[in-house]
Motif scaffolding. Structure first.
Motif, short mmCIF file in Angstrom:
data_model
loop_
_atom_site.label_atom_id
_atom_site.label_comp_id
_atom_site.label_asym_id
_atom_site.label_seq_id
_atom_site.Cartn_x
_atom_site.Cartn_y
_atom_site.Cartn_z
N PHE A 146 130.32 -75.59 4.09
CA PHE A 146 130.89 -74.30 3.74
C PHE A 146 132.16 -74.46 2.90
CE2 PHE A 146 128.08 -73.17 7.11
CZ PHE A 146 127.74 -71.84 6.90
N LEU A 147 132.32 -75.64 2.28
CA LEU A 147 133.46 -75.92 1.44
C LEU A 147 133.01 -76.32 0.04
CD1 LEU A 147 135.73 -77.99 3.86
CD2 LEU A 147 136.12 -75.64 3.09
N ARG A 148 133.71 -75.84 -0.95
CA ARG A 148 133.46 -76.18 -2.35
C ARG A 148 134.67 -76.97 -2.85
NH1 ARG A 148 132.74 -71.02 -5.52
NH2 ARG A 148 130.60 -71.05 -4.73
N LEU A 176 124.32 -76.67 -5.27
CA LEU A 176 124.21 -76.49 -6.72
C LEU A 176 123.47 -77.66 -7.34
CD1 LEU A 176 127.81 -75.22 -7.58
CD2 LEU A 176 125.74 -73.86 -7.25
N GLY A 177 122.57 -77.34 -8.27
CA GLY A 177 121.84 -78.37 -8.99
C GLY A 177 122.60 -78.81 -10.23
N ASP A 204 130.94 -64.56 -7.44
CA ASP A 204 130.37 -65.79 -7.97
C ASP A 204 128.98 -65.55 -8.52
OD1 ASP A 204 132.64 -67.09 -7.23
OD2 ASP A 204 131.78 -68.07 -5.47
N LEU A 205 128.72 -66.16 -9.67
CA LEU A 205 127.40 -66.10 -10.30
C LEU A 205 126.96 -67.52 -10.61
CD1 LEU A 205 125.01 -64.69 -11.78
CD2 LEU A 205 126.45 -64.66 -13.82
N VAL A 206 125.81 -67.93 -10.07
CA VAL A 206 125.23 -69.24 -10.35
C VAL A 206 124.19 -69.06 -11.45
CG1 VAL A 206 123.98 -71.22 -9.43
CG2 VAL A 206 125.67 -70.04 -8.01
N TRP A 207 124.45 -69.65 -12.59
CA TRP A 207 123.58 -69.50 -13.76
C TRP A 207 122.82 -70.80 -13.98
CZ3 TRP A 207 125.48 -70.12 -19.42
CH2 TRP A 207 124.42 -69.88 -20.30
#
Length: 332
Positions: free
Chosen positions: A117-119, A161-162, A185-188
């Protein structure tokens, strides 16, 4: 050499404090750890003291990395709180770094279920810089360096994240106001290309709006400027005769993880202005600072010129000029 009868000191949970050169020789890193909390975000991971509006954690004082703007204008604003240093092997993984950071005494102020749960970000100029995305990758492969600092950002859910995913902070412009809502947040997924059209479609899907009814722009916080993101046709090079594909990674956008994307709903606003009151204040402050530096340089140059003139002035008065006559004889 250890001999019979020698006393050994064993300390649980940390390495003995060797010199920095010895750490480097042994393949260890001494990493300062910061807590990174974007403004306007809430969740179960907030600190106990923060939930009660109490003082900051003992690891360090909260510090905003940008000046606060108008209500609702929260982009590029974040808090960094110093938690402490950890000593960890370069062969350790990113997940192990997160786990070790959670053992710091200052970290007990926050409620985090697990390291997933950490970035993790690297820190440059008191701002998050490079995203460290793969938990099982060794720190050696990230090439962190001896002076690298890490900040940890709390998440409300686990993240995986890939290599083709780009993490962007999107903010919707408030209709009728020169301000934005809280960041989302947006993962593109850039597997199909770094094109402006692909990004616009992704943003439109997240906003549940038609592509033709939105306009997006990238924010440059160091300049307090917004650059609209628009598609452009393929350009042909005059020399090589090759088609140049648009790529948001290159000029003029240089898009990367953590960038802020402003979203404007054209159903309410159809002008091209993305700026805010905070941007106006920031530009005016930069203008005043530049004017002050210019005046200081001019004053310094004036003092230097006066000193040089004084040094070149003669010590005694010059003689009065006299006339000079030249006679040329005849050689015939």
């Amino acid at each position: 050499m250890i001999c019979s009868g020698d006393t050994l000191l064993l300390i649980e949970g940390q390495l003995p404090p060797p010199p920095s050169e010895m750490l480097r020789f042994q393949g260890f890193l001494k990493v300062p750890i910061w807590w990174y909390q974007p403004r306007g975000c809430t969740g179960p991971w907030r600190s106990h003291q923060d939930q009660t509006n109490g003082p900051p954690p003992p690891g360090g004082a909260w510090g905003a990395t940008a000046t606060q703007g108008a209500p609702g204008d929260t982009y590029a604003e974040a808090s960094l709180c110093y938690l402490g240093d950890i000593e960890i092997s370069e062969d350790a993984t990113l997940a192990e770094l997160k786990s070790q950071a959670m053992t710091l005494p200052s970290f007990s102020e926050f409620v985090i279920p697990s390291p997933t749960f950490l970035r993790a970000w690297t820190v440059e100029s008191r701002r998050p810089s490079r995203l460290l995305r793969i938990n099982q990758q060794q720190l050696r492969e990230y090439k962190l360096g001896r002076r690298t600092e890490i900040c940890l950002e709390p998440l409300q859910k686990e993240e995986n994240l890939g290599p083709q995913d780009v993490l962007l902070r999107t903010q919707r412009r408030l209709p009728g106001e020169r301000a934005y809502g809280p960041p989302v947040d947006l993962v593109w997924d850039t597997a199909r290309g770094w094109t402006a059209g692909a990004l616009q479609r992704q943003v439109a899907d997240c906003c549940s709006l038609p592509v033709e009814k939105i306009e997006i722009a990238k924010y440059f916080p160091e300049k307090f400027e917004w650059l609209p993101v628009s598609s452009w046709s393929q350009q042909t090079s005059k020399r090589k005769k090759k088609k140049k594909q648009e790529n948001l990674q290159g000029a003029p956008y240089y898009l990367k993880d953590g960038d802020t994307i402003g979203i404007k709903n054209l159903l309410f606003e159809d002008d091209g202005d993305f700026s805010t009151v905070r941007d106006d204040a920031g530009k005016e402050k930069q203008k005043q600072l530049a004017l002050g530096r210019k005046k200081s340089q001019e004053a310094l140059c004036g003092q230097s010129s006066s000193a040089v003139s004084g040094a070149e002035s003669p010590g005694r008065p010059q003689r009065p000029e006299a006339s000079l006559s030249i006679h040329v004889g005849s050689f015939r």
